[in-house]
Design an enzyme around this catalytic site. Structure first.
Site, PDB file in Angstrom:
ATOM      1  CG  ASP A 226      -1.787   1.176   1.353  1.00  0.00           C
ATOM      2  OD1 ASP A 226      -1.619   2.124   0.550  1.00  0.00           O
ATOM      3  OD2 ASP A 226      -2.664   1.186   2.229  1.00  0.00           O
ATOM      4  CG  HIS A 245      -4.363  10.285 -12.838  1.00  0.00           C
ATOM      5  ND1 HIS A 245      -4.832  10.240 -14.134  1.00  0.00           N
ATOM      6  CD2 HIS A 245      -4.424   9.018 -12.370  1.00  0.00           C
ATOM      7  CE1 HIS A 245      -5.168   8.992 -14.422  1.00  0.00           C
ATOM      8  NE2 HIS A 245      -4.928   8.235 -13.387  1.00  0.00           N
TER       9      HIS A 245
HETATM   10  C1  LIG Z   1      -5.189   4.078 -12.725  1.00  0.00           C
HETATM   11  S1  LIG Z   1      -4.503   2.518 -12.280  1.00  0.00           S
HETATM   12  C2  LIG Z   1      -2.960   2.558 -13.159  1.00  0.00           C
HETATM   13  C3  LIG Z   1      -2.381   1.198 -13.368  1.00  0.00           C
HETATM   14  C4  LIG Z   1      -1.045   1.181 -14.138  1.00  0.00           C
HETATM   15  N1  LIG Z   1       0.013   1.852 -13.387  1.00  0.00           N
HETATM   16  C5  LIG Z   1      -1.231   1.773 -15.518  1.00  0.00           C
HETATM   17  O1  LIG Z   1      -0.731   2.855 -15.807  1.00  0.00           O
HETATM   18  O2  LIG Z   1      -1.899   1.110 -16.331  1.00  0.00           O
HETATM   19  C6  LIG Z   1      -4.018   2.801 -10.589  1.00  0.00           C
HETATM   20  C7  LIG Z   1      -3.452   1.563  -9.917  1.00  0.00           C
HETATM   21  O3  LIG Z   1      -3.100   1.887  -8.560  1.00  0.00           O
HETATM   22  C8  LIG Z   1      -3.367   0.741  -7.765  1.00  0.00           C
HETATM   23  N2  LIG Z   1      -3.528   1.172  -6.363  1.00  0.00           N
HETATM   24  C9  LIG Z   1      -4.547   1.905  -5.842  1.00  0.00           C
HETATM   25  N3  LIG Z   1      -4.339   2.141  -4.543  1.00  0.00           N
HETATM   26  C10 LIG Z   1      -3.151   1.545  -4.221  1.00  0.00           C
HETATM   27  C11 LIG Z   1      -2.399   1.464  -3.009  1.00  0.00           C
HETATM   28  N4  LIG Z   1      -2.841   2.059  -1.907  1.00  0.00           N
HETATM   29  N5  LIG Z   1      -1.213   0.789  -3.043  1.00  0.00           N
HETATM   30  C12 LIG Z   1      -0.764   0.205  -4.203  1.00  0.00           C
HETATM   31  N6  LIG Z   1      -1.456   0.265  -5.377  1.00  0.00           N
HETATM   32  C13 LIG Z   1      -2.626   0.925  -5.392  1.00  0.00           C
HETATM   33  C14 LIG Z   1      -4.663   0.215  -8.350  1.00  0.00           C
HETATM   34  O4  LIG Z   1      -4.907  -1.133  -7.999  1.00  0.00           O
HETATM   35  C15 LIG Z   1      -4.459   0.425  -9.833  1.00  0.00           C
HETATM   36  O5  LIG Z   1      -3.919  -0.712 -10.478  1.00  0.00           O
END
Ligand SMILES: C[S@@+](CC[C@H](N)C(=O)[O-])C[C@H]1O[C@@H](n2cnc3c(N)ncnc32)[C@H](O)[C@@H]1O
Length: 337
Positions: A226, A245
């Site tokens: 996380d 974003h």
């Molecule tokens: C908009 S997606 C982008 C995914 C990838 N980086 C891309 O550009 O295709 C945001 C990603 O952040 C991950 N995410 C959200 N909260 C998170 C957290 N607290 N810790 C780690 N990952 C997290 C989500 O599971 C998701 O896959």
């Protein structure tokens, strides 16, 4: 044409855009696109093999032809280049993007845009009663749509190794790396690198599948984590692609601080985002900025706004490079001390 006629035409074009989008998604889900990818067919053949009503299918095909997804010649329909990109096996995987953007999950969130602008609440939370990532943890089907759609929308990342030289790096960690598609692209271009994917636990199955070859050969590892709490140490390049974003300034700053703390000496943070220009407002960046307003507490930001966040987290912008589809790479380096 009078000014009124012009305005009417332009507004009708704007307001009927969602109907065209829905029709494209329906054609994908009904199997029309996959069937036509096998070769041209007339309406009767298509209707019979897909179990559809020929008269209604014909009307749908006429619209698909008007929006350049299908071409109709002598009563036979075939896919245009745009239509061909929606085939199930097309490498762009744009079909997954269509299915995500047309999902009830997104449509319901957008339905609460007004309340979001009026009250400051996130539209997604108004519609679904919780934030997007908690919702995805509890809805595996939508989580599958989300992860596939994100990977398709992330294909701009294939340009990353062309604009960033990974030669001097050892370990690259993709924080919130989705299904690992971007990490796989980077590992393919830099065979000396080890890759680490950090994701929420519920996002890991898709990543295990996409990265299976790299996991087996020992070139990659996957860590549940996380980034709002901490980032695992050991990497000298961190990738944050379309992550910042999603978050308010406070949270984005926390992610950057954790990244800065965990980064090996001499390391770099690679931020991939649609960066809003200070002047003018290109369509895609503005659309995704409002999409962020609907879905999250985040926003698209200007380069200046990123630099402010970075400095508060002990980092600074070293350089900015263009990717594609208005995406940019912002390379951040640690400030001394
Ligand atoms: C908009 S997606 C982008 C995914 C990838 N980086 C891309 O550009 O295709 C945001 C990603 O952040 C991950 N995410 C959200 N909260 C998170 C957290 N607290 N810790 C780690 N990952 C997290 C989500 O599971 C998701 O896959």
């Amino acid at each position: 044409m009078t000014e009124d006629e012009n305005a009417g035409r332009e507004l009708i074009r704007l307001m009927t855009g969602p109907w065209a989008a829905r029709s494209v998604a329906a054609a994908v889900r009904l199997g029309v696109v996959d069937h036509l990818a096998e070769g041209a067919a007339d309406t009767a053949e298509l209707a019979e093999s897909l179990g559809l009503r020929a008269d209604r299918l014909n009307r749908l095909l006429r619209l698909l032809s008007a929006v350049d997804v299908v071409r109709t010649r002598s009563g036979r329909h075939e896919l245009t280049d745009t239509g061909a990109a929606l085939h199930r096996k097309h490498p762009s995987r744009l079909r997954d993007l269509v299915l995500l953007y047309d999902s009830a999950m997104f449509a319901q969130a957008w339905g609460s845009l007004e309340e979001s602008v009026r009250t400051g609440r996130t539209a997604f939370e108004v519609a679904h009663g919780t934030d997007v990532f908690s919702y995805l943890s509890d809805h595996p089907e939508d989580a599958g749509l989300y992860s596939a759609g994100m990977a398709a929308g992330g294909r701009f990342g294939t340009a990353l190794p062309a604009v960033y030289d990974f030669t001097g790096a050892r370990v690259v960690a993709d924080l919130g790396g989705g299904d690992g598609d971007l990490l796989a692209t980077v590992l393919d271009h830099a065979p000396h690198l080890h890759g680490v994917l950090v994701e929420r636990p519920t996002a890991l199955p898709a990543a295990r599948e996409r990265l299976s070859a790299y996991l087996e050969s020992g070139r990659a590892t996957i860590e549940a984590g996380d980034f709002l709490e901490s980032v695992p140490p050991g990497a000298d390049v961190h990738i944050l692609s379309r992550v910042l974003h999603n978050w308010s300034d406070d949270r984005a700053r926390a992610v950057l601080r954790h990244s800065r703390e965990a980064l090996a000496p001499g390391g770099r943070v690679l931020i991939l985002e649609r960066i809003l220009p200070d002047d003018g407002s290109p369509l895609l960046s503005s659309l995704f900025d409002v999409h962020m307003l609907v879905m999250t507490t985040g926003a698209e930001r200007t380069e200046h706004q990123y630099e402010t966040l970075l400095r508060e987290a002990g980092l600074t912008t070293e350089r900015v490079a263009d990717l594609s589809l208005e995406m940019r790479l912002l390379v951040a380096a640690p400030l001394p001390g």
